[in-house]
Design a protein around this motif. Sequence first.
Motif, PDB file in Angstrom:
ATOM      1  N   ARG A  59       0.794  -1.227   0.000  1.00  0.00           N
ATOM      2  CA  ARG A  59       0.000   0.000   0.000  1.00  0.00           C
ATOM      3  C   ARG A  59       0.827   1.278   0.000  1.00  0.00           C
ATOM      4  NH1 ARG A  59      -4.482  -1.963   4.379  1.00  0.00           N
ATOM      5  NH2 ARG A  59      -5.166  -3.761   3.179  1.00  0.00           N
ATOM      6  N   ALA A  60       2.089   1.222   0.348  1.00  0.00           N
ATOM      7  CA  ALA A  60       2.908   2.437   0.444  1.00  0.00           C
ATOM      8  C   ALA A  60       3.009   3.165  -0.895  1.00  0.00           C
ATOM      9  CB  ALA A  60       4.296   2.095   0.969  1.00  0.00           C
ATOM     10  N   ARG A  61       2.967   2.448  -1.988  1.00  0.00           N
ATOM     11  CA  ARG A  61       3.108   3.065  -3.309  1.00  0.00           C
ATOM     12  C   ARG A  61       1.800   3.619  -3.873  1.00  0.00           C
ATOM     13  NH1 ARG A  61       2.487  -1.081  -7.757  1.00  0.00           N
ATOM     14  NH2 ARG A  61       1.360  -2.775  -6.755  1.00  0.00           N
ATOM     15  N   VAL A  62       0.697   3.319  -3.212  1.00  0.00           N
ATOM     16  CA  VAL A  62      -0.616   3.667  -3.750  1.00  0.00           C
ATOM     17  C   VAL A  62      -0.867   5.173  -3.857  1.00  0.00           C
ATOM     18  CG1 VAL A  62      -3.121   3.459  -3.379  1.00  0.00           C
ATOM     19  CG2 VAL A  62      -1.641   1.454  -3.179  1.00  0.00           C
ATOM     20  N   PRO A  63      -0.503   6.017  -2.896  1.00  0.00           N
ATOM     21  CA  PRO A  63      -0.783   7.453  -3.071  1.00  0.00           C
ATOM     22  C   PRO A  63      -0.201   8.022  -4.368  1.00  0.00           C
ATOM     23  CG  PRO A  63      -0.266   7.010  -0.792  1.00  0.00           C
ATOM     24  CD  PRO A  63       0.017   5.737  -1.551  1.00  0.00           C
ATOM     25  N   GLY A  64       1.008   7.668  -4.712  1.00  0.00           N
ATOM     26  CA  GLY A  64       1.583   8.127  -5.974  1.00  0.00           C
ATOM     27  C   GLY A  64       0.846   7.581  -7.172  1.00  0.00           C
ATOM     28  N   LEU A  65       0.397   6.340  -7.085  1.00  0.00           N
ATOM     29  CA  LEU A  65      -0.369   5.742  -8.176  1.00  0.00           C
ATOM     30  C   LEU A  65      -1.725   6.422  -8.335  1.00  0.00           C
ATOM     31  CD1 LEU A  65       0.374   1.925  -7.600  1.00  0.00           C
ATOM     32  CD2 LEU A  65       1.532   3.522  -9.150  1.00  0.00           C
ATOM     33  N   MET A  66      -2.319   6.870  -7.219  1.00  0.00           N
ATOM     34  CA  MET A  66      -3.605   7.569  -7.282  1.00  0.00           C
ATOM     35  C   MET A  66      -3.465   8.884  -8.044  1.00  0.00           C
ATOM     36  SD  MET A  66      -5.132   6.958  -3.479  1.00  0.00           S
ATOM     37  CE  MET A  66      -6.617   5.964  -3.387  1.00  0.00           C
ATOM     38  N   VAL A  67      -2.376   9.598  -7.798  1.00  0.00           N
ATOM     39  CA  VAL A  67      -2.138  10.857  -8.512  1.00  0.00           C
ATOM     40  C   VAL A  67      -1.993  10.583 -10.006  1.00  0.00           C
ATOM     41  CG1 VAL A  67      -0.525  12.782  -8.797  1.00  0.00           C
ATOM     42  CG2 VAL A  67      -1.141  11.989  -6.499  1.00  0.00           C
ATOM     43  N   THR A  68      -1.250   9.540 -10.347  1.00  0.00           N
ATOM     44  CA  THR A  68      -1.075   9.168 -11.752  1.00  0.00           C
ATOM     45  C   THR A  68      -2.410   8.766 -12.376  1.00  0.00           C
ATOM     46  OG1 THR A  68       1.190   8.462 -11.329  1.00  0.00           O
ATOM     47  CG2 THR A  68       0.141   7.609 -13.322  1.00  0.00           C
ATOM     48  N   ALA A  69      -3.218   8.019 -11.635  1.00  0.00           N
ATOM     49  CA  ALA A  69      -4.531   7.595 -12.136  1.00  0.00           C
ATOM     50  C   ALA A  69      -5.421   8.806 -12.406  1.00  0.00           C
ATOM     51  CB  ALA A  69      -5.201   6.655 -11.140  1.00  0.00           C
ATOM     52  N   ALA A  70      -5.391   9.793 -11.516  1.00  0.00           N
ATOM     53  CA  ALA A  70      -6.197  11.003 -11.717  1.00  0.00           C
ATOM     54  C   ALA A  70      -5.771  11.724 -12.987  1.00  0.00           C
ATOM     55  CB  ALA A  70      -6.076  11.919 -10.504  1.00  0.00           C
ATOM     56  N   ALA A  71      -4.473  11.825 -13.204  1.00  0.00           N
ATOM     57  CA  ALA A  71      -3.964  12.497 -14.412  1.00  0.00           C
ATOM     58  C   ALA A  71      -4.363  11.738 -15.669  1.00  0.00           C
ATOM     59  CB  ALA A  71      -2.448  12.644 -14.326  1.00  0.00           C
ATOM     60  N   GLN A  72      -4.187  10.422 -15.660  1.00  0.00           N
ATOM     61  CA  GLN A  72      -4.505   9.615 -16.840  1.00  0.00           C
ATOM     62  C   GLN A  72      -5.996   9.664 -17.167  1.00  0.00           C
ATOM     63  OE1 GLN A  72      -3.085   5.596 -16.458  1.00  0.00           O
ATOM     64  NE2 GLN A  72      -0.940   6.215 -16.499  1.00  0.00           N
ATOM     65  N   ALA A  73      -6.824   9.557 -16.149  1.00  0.00           N
ATOM     66  CA  ALA A  73      -8.271   9.481 -16.378  1.00  0.00           C
ATOM     67  C   ALA A  73      -8.872  10.811 -16.803  1.00  0.00           C
ATOM     68  CB  ALA A  73      -8.966   8.980 -15.114  1.00  0.00           C
ATOM     69  N   THR A  74      -8.347  11.905 -16.285  1.00  0.00           N
ATOM     70  CA  THR A  74      -8.970  13.210 -16.528  1.00  0.00           C
ATOM     71  C   THR A  74      -8.282  14.028 -17.611  1.00  0.00           C
ATOM     72  OG1 THR A  74      -7.631  14.366 -14.875  1.00  0.00           O
ATOM     73  CG2 THR A  74      -9.704  13.338 -14.118  1.00  0.00           C
ATOM     74  N   GLY A  75      -7.007  13.753 -17.872  1.00  0.00           N
ATOM     75  CA  GLY A  75      -6.249  14.571 -18.805  1.00  0.00           C
ATOM     76  C   GLY A  75      -5.823  15.900 -18.199  1.00  0.00           C
TER      77      GLY A  75
END
Length: 100
Positions: A59-75
């Motif tokens: 789970r430690a890596r998840v916050p950074g992945l969430m930021v990346t997911a937001a960028a990818q999904a929304t543009g």
Amino acid sequence: MHMIVFLLLLLLAACASPSVGFMGAVRHDVTVDGVDFAVFQNPTRAQVIRLGYLSRSNRARVPGLMVTAAAQATGCTPIPNSMVTKIPGDTGVAEIALRC
């Protein structure tokens, strides 16, 4: 009967629904580094919900992945250090401010 109740609860637990501020937002499903997320966007923020189970050690890596997911999904560009979780350290749901 107990099995039916268990299966119903399991099915409901698997759903990712947005909070009130994101009702009516379009859902985007993205996978980042093998972790699945549902991302909901309103005009200035994204709500990111991690889907599936992760062990505590992953789970430690998840916050950074969430930021990346937001960028990818929304543009849009996530605003640095804007991620907020309801429970400190929670890797299940976060909101991130966006610059679109």
